[in-house]
Scaffold this active site. Structure first.
Site, PDB file in Angstrom:
ATOM      1  N   LYS A   2       7.518  34.363 -17.097  1.00 40.36           N
ATOM      2  CA  LYS A   2       8.234  33.142 -17.426  1.00 40.36           C
ATOM      3  C   LYS A   2       7.695  32.582 -18.730  1.00 40.36           C
ATOM      4  O   LYS A   2       6.571  32.092 -18.792  1.00 40.36           O
ATOM      5  CB  LYS A   2       8.128  32.105 -16.314  1.00 40.36           C
ATOM      6  CG  LYS A   2       9.291  31.128 -16.333  1.00 40.36           C
ATOM      7  CD  LYS A   2       9.427  30.413 -15.017  1.00 40.36           C
ATOM      8  CE  LYS A   2      10.797  29.793 -14.862  1.00 40.36           C
ATOM      9  NZ  LYS A   2      10.940  29.078 -13.590  1.00 40.36           N
ATOM     10  N   TRP A  52      13.091  33.405 -17.914  1.00 42.42           N
ATOM     11  CA  TRP A  52      12.580  34.602 -17.256  1.00 42.42           C
ATOM     12  C   TRP A  52      12.681  35.832 -18.154  1.00 42.42           C
ATOM     13  O   TRP A  52      13.664  36.012 -18.873  1.00 42.42           O
ATOM     14  CB  TRP A  52      13.383  34.889 -15.988  1.00 42.42           C
ATOM     15  CG  TRP A  52      13.214  33.903 -14.872  1.00 42.42           C
ATOM     16  CD1 TRP A  52      14.147  33.015 -14.417  1.00 42.42           C
ATOM     17  CD2 TRP A  52      12.058  33.710 -14.060  1.00 42.42           C
ATOM     18  NE1 TRP A  52      13.643  32.286 -13.384  1.00 42.42           N
ATOM     19  CE2 TRP A  52      12.357  32.689 -13.137  1.00 42.42           C
ATOM     20  CE3 TRP A  52      10.794  34.304 -14.021  1.00 42.42           C
ATOM     21  CZ2 TRP A  52      11.451  32.257 -12.190  1.00 42.42           C
ATOM     22  CZ3 TRP A  52       9.885  33.874 -13.067  1.00 42.42           C
ATOM     23  CH2 TRP A  52      10.223  32.849 -12.167  1.00 42.42           C
ATOM     24  N   THR A  71      21.799  34.360 -13.603  1.00 44.53           N
ATOM     25  CA  THR A  71      20.356  34.429 -13.729  1.00 44.53           C
ATOM     26  C   THR A  71      19.949  35.863 -14.009  1.00 44.53           C
ATOM     27  O   THR A  71      20.473  36.794 -13.391  1.00 44.53           O
ATOM     28  CB  THR A  71      19.640  33.933 -12.461  1.00 44.53           C
ATOM     29  OG1 THR A  71      18.237  34.149 -12.602  1.00 44.53           O
ATOM     30  CG2 THR A  71      20.136  34.631 -11.206  1.00 44.53           C
ATOM     31  N   GLU A  86      19.548  29.520  -8.352  1.00 41.51           N
ATOM     32  CA  GLU A  86      20.135  29.634  -7.020  1.00 41.51           C
ATOM     33  C   GLU A  86      20.028  28.359  -6.177  1.00 41.51           C
ATOM     34  O   GLU A  86      20.641  28.269  -5.112  1.00 41.51           O
ATOM     35  CB  GLU A  86      19.453  30.785  -6.251  1.00 41.51           C
ATOM     36  CG  GLU A  86      19.740  32.160  -6.807  1.00 41.51           C
ATOM     37  CD  GLU A  86      18.727  32.625  -7.837  1.00 41.51           C
ATOM     38  OE1 GLU A  86      18.563  33.848  -8.000  1.00 41.51           O
ATOM     39  OE2 GLU A  86      18.098  31.765  -8.502  1.00 41.51           O
TER      40      GLU A  86
END
Length: 546
Positions: free
Chosen positions: A440, A445, A183, A330
């Site tokens: 976003k 992101w 990420t 996550e």
């Protein structure tokens, strides 16, 4: 002890669909139409791929990367790599080369499986991937005659040819790694989330539940959410477990092609970010007689909150329920769900009231705990008014990053999400802000701080502030506010060009505004809340909205 301690391993789920529904199709969009194979063929090819990888030296725990669109071969890689005890590392094809290089080397990928049509993107990293021993090239119709400058490349079909169709999956610890996804949702280098068999097994079972996505063996899935992004929200795993018909769009992600697949393949459920569904809505409004979705019953929408008007349109015009989900890389990733009717009391609600509920982030999926805390880690009331840091814990929630300690992201067994939220008396999560000022855009992101740090490295820039500004299609787009150094001769085009050296096109600022000052907080930090509010008060519009 009264129960068998059978390890929760993904092979127990992934072979199931082919056993129960061997003739169900897995379809992939191509240049020439739709390529079909049965569930049994997909299962057999996954076993062949596992044998080929094992013969090539891939062992338990080794990372095998995929650099691929959504398609049958990507599904085979999910199946083969995870079940043989290796780790399927999905590479985001939208990342800039500098991030891909870091991720591949940090993960120490041993093999990369790549779609032939995006080979040029991977070739930019030639000579920069020392751990990679083999490149496997998957070619859909129209790309069979591929060539590459990358060393040790072999065609996917040649690689698995003549391999046995039965691989004896190893019995390993259920806490062994089976997936890896990075990420870039915070500042600094991307961070890896390592998924275990146990976590993914439980997540897969949970999202099939009636009150979550309500999936069954009779469904047909159009998998739009990228398989390189947070496990495609877990849908390929559960669809293969159940033996669902699966349809994958490969690189054909434009609204008219997706609408055609929904119609022609009798799709019953699909999933994507709001921009996808806004595109479908616009297409159907402009061509009302061209597309008829006779089987479609529900859509899952995530990445960012869909507007209630979009939810209402799909229900009122098409009779299609839009199911909102919230989660993160996550969280494997699904953590909450918001359905048209999530509780018995909702049966008496009006359509508008239901749409308002669906626009919330939703209720926690069974098995997870979600709480909001103040800055002293005291829990806050669930009154729909108090807001604080959103924390989450449960059996498929990340407890640490792969070879990258980030103690500030974890607190007393909880994952600190970085979101600010409220929880209403019914238990609905309502996201109010992001504590790290992330942007976003289209479900992806963008780090405002990374952009700022890069912009201030340009000669003539004294200070830079990057904030999100609302966009009707992409949800948010970055806008850069720049203070020039005295006497500097600087243009907006130069700032954007400077950003192009590090960032992908979709991460670039949509606009650059030269200002005399940037509001500061009492501690001397840039006050982005004030910046955003000022832009809104001034009636600012992005360039493509003017």
């Amino acid at each position: 002890m009264t129960m068998q301690q059978t390890p929760l391993l993904m092979h127990r789920l992934m072979d199931r669909g082919a056993m129960l529904q061997p003739d169900v199709e897995v379809q992939t969009a191509t240049e020439t139409g739709v390529r079909s194979q049965t569930m049994l063929e997909t299962r057999n090819r996954a076993h062949q791929l596992a044998h080929a990888l094992n013969d090539a030296g891939v062992q338990i725990g080794d990372r095998v990367a995929t650099f691929m669109w959504n398609g049958a071969r990507h599904l085979e890689a999910y199946h083969a790599v995870a079940c043989m005890g290796a780790v399927v590392h999905t590479l985001n094809i939208r990342l800039a080369p500098v991030d891909l290089e870091y991720i591949i080397n940090h993960a120490e990928d041993k093999v990369i499986i790549v779609d032939a049509d995006i080979l040029p993107l991977l070739e930019k990293l030639a000579g920069k991937m020392p751990s990679v021993e083999k490149i496997i090239v998957a070619a859909e119709p129209g790309f069979e005659n591929w060539s590459t400058s990358l060393p040790n490349a072999i065609d996917y079909e040649e690689f698995i040819q003549d391999k046995p169709k039965k691989y004896d999956w190893p019995e390993i610890d259920e806490n062994s790694a089976m997936g890896l996804c990075y990420t870039s949702g915070t500042t600094g280098k991307p961070k890896g989330v390592m998924y275990t068999h146990r976590a993914n097994y439980l997540h897969t079972i949970s999202i099939a539940m009636t009150d979550v996505m309500g999936l069954s063996a009779t469904d047909t899935l159009l998998g739009i959410v990228p398989m390189f992004h947070a496990n495609a929200w877990g849908l390929p795993w559960v669809a293969t477990m159940l033996g669902m018909k699966q349809v994958y769009p490969h690189r054909f992600m434009v609204p008219d092609h997706l609408a055609r697949l929904i119609m022609d393949c009798d799709v019953t459920i699909s999933a994507g970010v709001p921009t996808i569904w806004q595109g479908i809505k616009g297409l159907m409004e402009s061509k009302p007689d061209q597309y008829k979705f006779k089987a479609l019953g529900r859509l899952t929408c995530g990445g960012s909150a869909p507007p209630p008007s979009l939810i209402e349109w799909f229900w009122n015009e098409l009779g299609v329920e839009m199911v909102q989900g919230w989660g993160m890389t996550e969280t494997s990733p699904l953590a909450t769900i918001s359905r048209r009717t999530s509780k018995r009391k909702h049966l008496a609600m009006s359509d508008a009231e239901r749409a308002a509920n669906q626009a919330k982030a939703g209720l926690p999926i069974p098995g997870l705990e979600i709480e909001i805390f103040d800055d002293q880690w005291n829990p806050l009331p669930h009154d729909g008014k108090a807001f604080g840091e959103l924390l989450i814990r449960g059996p498929w929630i990340c407890s640490e990053y792969f070879n990258n300690p980030q103690p500030d992201k974890f607190h007393d067994g909880w994952l600190v999400t970085g979101d600010v939220a409220k929880i209403d008396p019914e238990g609905y999560i309502i996201i109010t802000d992001r504590s790290k000022d992330l942007i976003k855009s289209g479900g992806e992101w963008i780090s405002s701080v990374d952009l700022e740090n890069h912009i201030v490295g340009l000669a003539g820039v004294a200070q830079a502030c990057v904030v999100a500004h609302p966009h009707p299609k992409w949800d948010e787009r970055p806008v850069a506010l720049v203070i020039k150094k005295p006497g500097a001769d600087l243009t907006a085009e130069q700032v954007v060009s400077h950003c192009e050296s590090k960032f992908a096109r979709w991460q670039l600022p949509d606009d650059v505004l030269f200002v005399e000052s940037i509001p500061l907080t009492a501690t001397g930090k840039m006050d982005k809340k004030v910046v955003r509010a000022q832009l809104e008060a001034d009636g600012y519009q992005l360039p493509d909205q003017r």
